[in-house]
Motif scaffolding. Sequence first.
Motif, PDB file in Angstrom:
ATOM      1  N   SER A 160       0.830  -1.210   0.000  1.00 30.28           N
ATOM      2  CA  SER A 160       0.000   0.000   0.000  1.00 30.28           C
ATOM      3  C   SER A 160       0.866   1.262   0.000  1.00 30.28           C
ATOM      4  O   SER A 160       0.521   2.259  -0.637  1.00 30.28           O
ATOM      5  CB  SER A 160      -0.931   0.004   1.215  1.00 30.28           C
ATOM      6  N   ALA A 161       2.013   1.221   0.700  1.00 25.34           N
ATOM      7  CA  ALA A 161       2.918   2.364   0.720  1.00 25.34           C
ATOM      8  C   ALA A 161       3.575   2.557  -0.639  1.00 25.34           C
ATOM      9  O   ALA A 161       3.826   3.695  -1.073  1.00 25.34           O
ATOM     10  CB  ALA A 161       3.983   2.172   1.798  1.00 25.34           C
ATOM     11  N   ILE A 162       3.851   1.452  -1.329  1.00 25.63           N
ATOM     12  CA  ILE A 162       4.449   1.518  -2.661  1.00 25.63           C
ATOM     13  C   ILE A 162       3.480   2.162  -3.645  1.00 25.63           C
ATOM     14  O   ILE A 162       3.847   3.040  -4.434  1.00 25.63           O
ATOM     15  CB  ILE A 162       4.866   0.112  -3.138  1.00 25.63           C
ATOM     16  N   VAL A 163       2.210   1.727  -3.606  1.00 25.02           N
ATOM     17  CA  VAL A 163       1.189   2.306  -4.482  1.00 25.02           C
ATOM     18  C   VAL A 163       1.063   3.808  -4.230  1.00 25.02           C
ATOM     19  O   VAL A 163       1.010   4.619  -5.166  1.00 25.02           O
ATOM     20  CB  VAL A 163      -0.171   1.611  -4.270  1.00 25.02           C
ATOM     21  N   GLU A 164       1.061   4.192  -2.966  1.00 17.40           N
ATOM     22  CA  GLU A 164       0.931   5.607  -2.606  1.00 17.40           C
ATOM     23  C   GLU A 164       2.106   6.426  -3.139  1.00 17.40           C
ATOM     24  O   GLU A 164       1.924   7.547  -3.635  1.00 17.40           O
ATOM     25  CB  GLU A 164       0.847   5.744  -1.083  1.00 17.40           C
ATOM     26  N   ALA A 165       3.317   5.860  -3.060  1.00 15.57           N
ATOM     27  CA  ALA A 165       4.499   6.563  -3.546  1.00 15.57           C
ATOM     28  C   ALA A 165       4.465   6.736  -5.060  1.00 15.57           C
ATOM     29  O   ALA A 165       4.845   7.788  -5.593  1.00 15.57           O
ATOM     30  CB  ALA A 165       5.767   5.817  -3.124  1.00 15.57           C
ATOM     31  N   ILE A 166       4.005   5.727  -5.779  1.00  9.97           N
ATOM     32  CA  ILE A 166       3.899   5.821  -7.241  1.00  9.97           C
ATOM     33  C   ILE A 166       2.818   6.828  -7.622  1.00  9.97           C
ATOM     34  O   ILE A 166       2.995   7.650  -8.526  1.00  9.97           O
ATOM     35  CB  ILE A 166       3.608   4.438  -7.855  1.00  9.97           C
ATOM     36  N   GLN A 167       1.688   6.783  -6.916  1.00  9.82           N
ATOM     37  CA  GLN A 167       0.606   7.717  -7.213  1.00  9.82           C
ATOM     38  C   GLN A 167       1.004   9.162  -6.909  1.00  9.82           C
ATOM     39  O   GLN A 167       0.488  10.096  -7.526  1.00  9.82           O
ATOM     40  CB  GLN A 167      -0.646   7.336  -6.428  1.00  9.82           C
ATOM     41  N   ALA A 168       1.953   9.334  -5.986  1.00 11.00           N
ATOM     42  CA  ALA A 168       2.432  10.683  -5.656  1.00 11.00           C
ATOM     43  C   ALA A 168       3.164  11.316  -6.836  1.00 11.00           C
ATOM     44  O   ALA A 168       3.317  12.548  -6.889  1.00 11.00           O
ATOM     45  CB  ALA A 168       3.349  10.628  -4.444  1.00 11.00           C
ATOM     46  N   THR A 169       3.604  10.508  -7.811  1.00  9.77           N
ATOM     47  CA  THR A 169       4.269  11.038  -9.001  1.00  9.77           C
ATOM     48  C   THR A 169       3.266  11.382 -10.097  1.00  9.77           C
ATOM     49  O   THR A 169       3.664  11.791 -11.194  1.00  9.77           O
ATOM     50  CB  THR A 169       5.285  10.019  -9.562  1.00  9.77           C
ATOM     51  N   GLY A 170       1.980  11.178  -9.819  1.00  8.05           N
ATOM     52  CA  GLY A 170       0.951  11.478 -10.804  1.00  8.05           C
ATOM     53  C   GLY A 170       0.591  10.306 -11.686  1.00  8.05           C
ATOM     54  O   GLY A 170      -0.127  10.471 -12.687  1.00  8.05           O
TER      55      GLY A 170
END
Length: 243
Positions: free
Chosen positions: A53-63
């Motif tokens: 879940s933290a990985i998904v959030e980090a990728i989504q933070a890049t747009g």
Amino acid sequence: MIPPFETTFAVPLSCEDCIKDISGSLYKINGINKVNANLKEQLVSIEGTAAPSAIVEAIQATGRDAILRGTGKSNSAAVCILESHASHVENKVRGLVRMVQVASNLTIVDLSIRGLSPGTYHATVRETGDISEGPESTGPIWEAANAKKKGSPARGIFGTVEVGKGGVGTVFLDKPIEIWEMIGRSIVVAHQQDGKFDKNDADTLVGVIARSAGVWDNDKTVCSCSGKTVWEERKEQVDRGML
């Protein structure tokens, strides 16, 4: 200490700068050991101990969006979609539990819920996977009877998760359990750990534990039953409340 494990995500990548952007965001997370990206296959592979879940959030933070395509080795991963059975709830899906066995008798649990009232919630694995009547038909906590005889906590007690004012809660746990032991059972997330549940309570969630793809087991780009791409499926899932 949790040993490193591998996860792969489908991510829309258009150039090498995309890879650099995503890698930079991921390496800011504690527990990331290695990031590999395949521009042609539109896949990002991560090795480490960070929660999916933290990985998904980090990728989504890049747009960019990200879809988990696999975790761990074959037959070592499971997933549980948590839904409300309350009749007045429109978006039934309110949580997701990802599980991966990273060693003998050691499974990590990544639980995310949203859209719930603030407070403390208990996550428990139940003896059966019967959710026909919501949490009431799932049976007792897994191995509660044996645990009571031994005077030890039941293996089905996963722990608690705190939901804040925004209605979102996440928890990352490790348990001395093997994946095959949980397949076909169910998970209940509720304010109470056990007792008589109310399926019409919008804050009580339940779902069946199902086997999930290993890191290289899921190469699907189009759903065979609907003809939709994984991104079309992803949009539908997000619209339903999927995390």
